[in-house]
Design an enzyme around this catalytic site. Structure first.
Site, PDB file in Angstrom:
ATOM      1  N   ASN A 111       0.827  -1.455  -0.166  1.00  0.00           N
ATOM      2  CA  ASN A 111      -0.101   0.352  -0.044  1.00  0.00           C
ATOM      3  C   ASN A 111       0.937   1.081   0.040  1.00  0.00           C
ATOM      4  O   ASN A 111       1.424   0.902   0.433  1.00  0.00           O
ATOM      5  CB  ASN A 111      -1.155  -0.293   1.298  1.00  0.00           C
ATOM      6  N   VAL A 112      -0.052   2.247  -0.494  1.00  0.00           N
ATOM      7  CA  VAL A 112       1.268   3.275  -0.769  1.00  0.00           C
ATOM      8  C   VAL A 112      -0.201   4.354  -1.013  1.00  0.00           C
ATOM      9  O   VAL A 112      -0.567   5.406  -0.904  1.00  0.00           O
ATOM     10  CB  VAL A 112       1.831   3.476  -2.301  1.00  0.00           C
ATOM     11  N   GLU A 113       0.158   5.141   0.765  1.00  0.00           N
ATOM     12  CA  GLU A 113      -0.271   6.654   1.239  1.00  0.00           C
ATOM     13  C   GLU A 113      -0.860   7.568   0.811  1.00  0.00           C
ATOM     14  O   GLU A 113       0.713   7.784   0.294  1.00  0.00           O
ATOM     15  CB  GLU A 113      -0.747   6.081   2.481  1.00  0.00           C
TER      16      GLU A 113
ATOM     17  N   CYS B 189      -4.068   0.605  -2.124  1.00  0.00           N
ATOM     18  CA  CYS B 189      -3.804  -0.562  -1.651  1.00  0.00           C
ATOM     19  C   CYS B 189      -2.751  -1.710  -2.185  1.00  0.00           C
ATOM     20  O   CYS B 189      -2.642  -1.888  -3.396  1.00  0.00           O
ATOM     21  CB  CYS B 189      -5.022  -1.975  -1.581  1.00  0.00           C
TER      22      CYS B 189
ATOM     23  N   GLU C  61      -3.079  -4.820  -3.157  1.00  0.00           N
ATOM     24  CA  GLU C  61      -3.477  -5.571  -3.658  1.00  0.00           C
ATOM     25  C   GLU C  61      -3.798  -5.401  -5.231  1.00  0.00           C
ATOM     26  O   GLU C  61      -3.055  -5.555  -6.327  1.00  0.00           O
ATOM     27  CB  GLU C  61      -4.921  -5.983  -3.765  1.00  0.00           C
TER      28      GLU C  61
ATOM     29  N   CYS D  75     -10.170  -5.271   0.351  1.00  0.00           N
ATOM     30  CA  CYS D  75     -10.973  -4.314   0.281  1.00  0.00           C
ATOM     31  C   CYS D  75     -11.853  -4.376  -0.439  1.00  0.00           C
ATOM     32  O   CYS D  75     -11.273  -5.138  -1.474  1.00  0.00           O
ATOM     33  CB  CYS D  75     -10.974  -2.846   0.591  1.00  0.00           C
TER      34      CYS D  75
ATOM     35  N   CYS E  24     -10.469  -3.382  -4.007  1.00  0.00           N
ATOM     36  CA  CYS E  24      -9.292  -4.319  -4.557  1.00  0.00           C
ATOM     37  C   CYS E  24      -9.892  -5.617  -5.114  1.00  0.00           C
ATOM     38  O   CYS E  24     -10.144  -6.446  -6.176  1.00  0.00           O
ATOM     39  CB  CYS E  24      -8.206  -4.771  -3.598  1.00  0.00           C
TER      40      CYS E  24
HETATM   41  N1  THU Z   1      -5.570  -0.774   2.405  1.00  0.00           N
HETATM   42  C1  THU Z   1      -5.023  -2.125   1.141  1.00  0.00           C
HETATM   43  O1  THU Z   1      -3.709  -1.934   1.291  1.00  0.00           O
HETATM   44  N2  THU Z   1      -5.449  -3.156   1.182  1.00  0.00           N
HETATM   45  C2  THU Z   1      -6.605  -3.982   1.268  1.00  0.00           C
HETATM   46  O2  THU Z   1      -6.983  -4.569   0.704  1.00  0.00           O
HETATM   47  C3  THU Z   1      -7.395  -2.774   2.382  1.00  0.00           C
HETATM   48  C4  THU Z   1      -6.835  -1.456   2.704  1.00  0.00           C
HETATM   49  C5  THU Z   1      -4.293  -0.075   2.867  1.00  0.00           C
HETATM   50  C6  THU Z   1      -5.154   1.027   2.367  1.00  0.00           C
HETATM   51  C7  THU Z   1      -4.321   1.972   3.230  1.00  0.00           C
HETATM   52  O3  THU Z   1      -3.110   2.336   2.633  1.00  0.00           O
HETATM   53  C8  THU Z   1      -4.752   1.576   4.590  1.00  0.00           C
HETATM   54  O4  THU Z   1      -4.167  -0.128   3.864  1.00  0.00           O
HETATM   55  C9  THU Z   1      -5.339   1.192   5.767  1.00  0.00           C
HETATM   56  O5  THU Z   1      -6.744   1.316   4.971  1.00  0.00           O
END
Ligand code: THU
Length: 180
Positions: A88-90, A99, A101, A132, A135
């Site tokens: 994940n890259v925020e 996300c 995935e 999520c 994804c």
């Molecule tokens: N996140 C994912 O990488 N995959 C998911 O299926 C659910 C959420 C990440 C997004 C965000 O960076 C962090 O988790 C919190 O939601």
């Protein structure tokens, strides 16, 4: 292994690791049309799952999650046996968060591959995080079904849950849906 490669090779194969053996995926009969799905998804070897877990754990270390502090790694295997990874890259503008995935799917498509057979997602915690909704939808763009394994890292080891995309996203809207 990839750490020993020349930098240029590394760039060319970013997010991708060398294909091992061709993924031995056998689709099981799926029963009624669009209905009762195989409870097993797409069969993949335990060896491949272990490889995906290892890759997803490793790429999770690279997650950029300074806001949620929720670090996620994902690894996807395709029919050809190739493995693609994402974390994940925020973003400070929260809507820009991507996300793990979807990161892995982007790598897969950019490499010219279109047929995922299994996805492993690694998070922290006793209850391994499930992909999520967005994804799930993005995964469903490329496969009617696939094996999904969720791994939760705990201080004493890990917990695992296995399921299928069909179970996570029943009655999915897919490219076929557009055909009416
Ligand atoms: N996140 C994912 O990488 N995959 C998911 O299926 C659910 C959420 C990440 C997004 C965000 O960076 C962090 O988790 C919190 O939601």
């Amino acid at each position: 292994m990839s750490g020993k490669r020349a930098a240029s090779t590394k760039r060319a194969t970013a997010g991708r690791t060398a294909p091992a053996k061709r993924a031995t995926s056998t689709k099981r009969a799926t029963g009624a049309k669009g209905g009762a799905a195989s409870p097993r998804g797409v069969e993949v070897s335990p060896h491949l799952i272990e490889r995906l877990v290892k890759e997803a754990r490793a790429v999770r270390e690279r997650a950029h999650a300074p806001y949620s502090r929720y670090f996620v790694g994902a690894a996807i295997a395709t029919k050809s046996g190739a493995v693609f990874k994402g974390c994940n890259v925020e973003n400070a503008s929260y809507g820009g968060c991507i996300c793990a995935e979807r990161g892995a799917i982007m790598q897969m498509v950019a490499a010219g591959e279109r047929h995922p057979v299994a996805c492993v997602v690694v998070t922290a915690g006793e209850r391994a995080g499930s992909p999520c909704g967005i994804c799930r939808q993005v995964l469903a763009e490329f496969a009617k079904d696939m094996t999904i394994v969720m791994v939760g890292l705990t201080p004493r080891g890990e917990t695992r849950r296995a399921t299928t995309l069909r179970r996570l996203l029943p009655d999915a809207f897919t490219p076929e849906s557009l055909l009416g």
